[in-house]
Design a protein around this motif. Sequence first.
Motif, PDB file in Angstrom:
ATOM      1  N   TRP A  85      46.188  38.842  38.568  1.00 44.43           N
ATOM      2  CA  TRP A  85      45.026  39.587  39.055  1.00 44.43           C
ATOM      3  C   TRP A  85      43.753  39.124  38.348  1.00 44.43           C
ATOM      4  O   TRP A  85      42.711  38.959  38.979  1.00 44.43           O
ATOM      5  N   LEU A  86      43.846  38.904  37.041  1.00 47.20           N
ATOM      6  CA  LEU A  86      42.682  38.416  36.297  1.00 47.20           C
ATOM      7  C   LEU A  86      42.277  37.029  36.779  1.00 47.20           C
ATOM      8  O   LEU A  86      41.083  36.690  36.809  1.00 47.20           O
ATOM      9  N   ILE A  92      36.616  40.569  36.395  1.00 46.37           N
ATOM     10  CA  ILE A  92      37.157  41.579  35.479  1.00 46.37           C
ATOM     11  C   ILE A  92      37.163  41.040  34.053  1.00 46.37           C
ATOM     12  O   ILE A  92      36.711  41.709  33.112  1.00 46.37           O
ATOM     13  N   ALA A  93      37.670  39.817  33.875  1.00 51.56           N
ATOM     14  CA  ALA A  93      37.665  39.197  32.552  1.00 51.56           C
ATOM     15  C   ALA A  93      36.239  38.986  32.054  1.00 51.56           C
ATOM     16  O   ALA A  93      35.943  39.192  30.872  1.00 51.56           O
ATOM     17  N   LEU A  94      35.343  38.589  32.970  1.00 52.79           N
ATOM     18  CA  LEU A  94      33.942  38.375  32.595  1.00 52.79           C
ATOM     19  C   LEU A  94      33.307  39.687  32.148  1.00 52.79           C
ATOM     20  O   LEU A  94      32.548  39.730  31.171  1.00 52.79           O
ATOM     21  N   THR A  95      33.622  40.779  32.846  1.00 59.85           N
ATOM     22  CA  THR A  95      33.091  42.094  32.466  1.00 59.85           C
ATOM     23  C   THR A  95      33.541  42.472  31.064  1.00 59.85           C
ATOM     24  O   THR A  95      32.733  42.907  30.229  1.00 59.85           O
ATOM     25  N   GLY A  96      34.835  42.297  30.776  1.00 59.89           N
ATOM     26  CA  GLY A  96      35.352  42.627  29.453  1.00 59.89           C
ATOM     27  C   GLY A  96      34.733  41.798  28.355  1.00 59.89           C
ATOM     28  O   GLY A  96      34.360  42.311  27.295  1.00 59.89           O
ATOM     29  N   ALA A  97      34.608  40.489  28.587  1.00 58.86           N
ATOM     30  CA  ALA A  97      34.022  39.606  27.574  1.00 58.86           C
ATOM     31  C   ALA A  97      32.548  39.921  27.351  1.00 58.86           C
ATOM     32  O   ALA A  97      32.079  39.981  26.203  1.00 58.86           O
ATOM     33  N   ARG A 320      30.091  45.731  41.887  1.00 59.62           N
ATOM     34  CA  ARG A 320      30.174  45.229  43.264  1.00 59.62           C
ATOM     35  C   ARG A 320      30.746  43.814  43.318  1.00 59.62           C
ATOM     36  O   ARG A 320      31.539  43.486  44.210  1.00 59.62           O
ATOM     37  N   ALA A 321      30.349  42.992  42.366  1.00 56.93           N
ATOM     38  CA  ALA A 321      30.864  41.616  42.341  1.00 56.93           C
ATOM     39  C   ALA A 321      32.371  41.591  42.100  1.00 56.93           C
ATOM     40  O   ALA A 321      33.074  40.696  42.585  1.00 56.93           O
ATOM     41  N   SER A 322      32.885  42.586  41.361  1.00 61.15           N
ATOM     42  CA  SER A 322      34.313  42.623  41.044  1.00 61.15           C
ATOM     43  C   SER A 322      35.130  43.393  42.080  1.00 61.15           C
ATOM     44  O   SER A 322      36.339  43.530  41.940  1.00 61.15           O
ATOM     45  N   GLY A 323      34.441  43.918  43.114  1.00 59.27           N
ATOM     46  CA  GLY A 323      35.172  44.514  44.231  1.00 59.27           C
ATOM     47  C   GLY A 323      35.280  46.024  44.240  1.00 59.27           C
ATOM     48  O   GLY A 323      36.120  46.578  44.974  1.00 59.27           O
ATOM     49  N   ILE A 324      34.460  46.742  43.445  1.00 64.68           N
ATOM     50  CA  ILE A 324      34.476  48.205  43.475  1.00 64.68           C
ATOM     51  C   ILE A 324      33.064  48.732  43.668  1.00 64.68           C
ATOM     52  O   ILE A 324      32.090  47.980  43.576  1.00 64.68           O
TER      53      ILE A 324
END
Length: 395
Positions: A85-86, A92-97, A320-324
């Motif tokens: 999924w990542l 998602i990984a970019l958001t966390g980092a 929005r970029a990550s799909g939510i």
Amino acid sequence: MLELSSHLQLLTWPFALAMAWVLGEVFNRFTHLPRISIYAILGFAFGNSVSAFLANQNAELLMIGANLAFGLMLFELGYRINIAWLRDNPWIALTGALESLLTFAVVVFLAKFAGQSSLAAWLLGALAMSTSPASVLRVINEERAAGQVTERVLHLTAINCVMAVCMFKIILGVGVYQSSGDWMSAGWHSMFVLLVSAGIGVTAGVIVPAWLRRMGRLSADGTIAFAFGVLLLVSLTHVLKLSPIVAALTFGLVARHRRVSLSRTQRNFGVLGDLLSVLLFFYVASTIAWEHAWAGALLGVTLVLARMAIKIAVSSATARASGITLRKGYLTGIALAPMSVFALLLLEQSRYMELQLVDRLDALAAMALLLEVAGPALTYLALRLARETQSERKD
């Protein structure tokens, strides 16, 4: 008289833990606060009212028990991480980092501005990057939460943990070696600890599923086998002064991708997990001294607000970029509030290097006290507003 006092010390912790569990159930029924928040309140009150009973021969055993409980939760977190999924959704990984690095930078800046030493500011920054998987998982499991926000919170928590451990190890290594100026030794030592810890976790993640498959006991003995695996990992890394956090997380991650499935009844390791979670949250809160929390209250509250603002802002900006939706983005940021258990147990490792940092970071004590109680409640609130708890899905 001396013998009676010794017996009372031995009985204090079992009675205190039993009372915490009873009161946790009672207050949860009437206030709907997460049980772990109640354990924390009681643990803090216990630790500051009968501190004489804490400095005894049971301290090391309690610490090992807390690390075992934390290891079980880290294993489950690793098990629930979906690498595919990542890879399919790199946002998602970019958001966390991004939110981890921004949190580190802002907390370091504010801590230095408040007069903290460079080492203290860097350590506060590294610890503030983290999100406590223990708190997040307990709330998710108690509420049987499921959905987009829940899955993102789990994955972001794992990313936060890995980045916080790496940064913490590097900074701690620099703190030890800075007097000699041997920066290469500092960096090598930190990387060595992380790589060896991950290697031990990978080894366990391969051997335990293979043994279960060989014995034909995947469904029947999975829970106890993984529990014993975590116990051995925590004990080994404790003795070798490695990272039980990285080892347990890697163990769970590899076990998942060895196609070993955990049934619903095995989530949270059943009764064993429930028992150890009482010990974990009660014990960790009991280590927070009121005088340290009060001394660092102003800076601690400031850092908590800054940390929360960054997590909410970054999660919202990339939603929005990550799909939510934007709403689910900021609810994800709110749900990432907890950090206390992870930060305090990680900081305990500094004692192995004879750095008594726990007593020097007053701001961390204040942050830990505030988020030990409020963090799980905010996670619960965010998941409920996202309509991902079991009670909200039924309505």
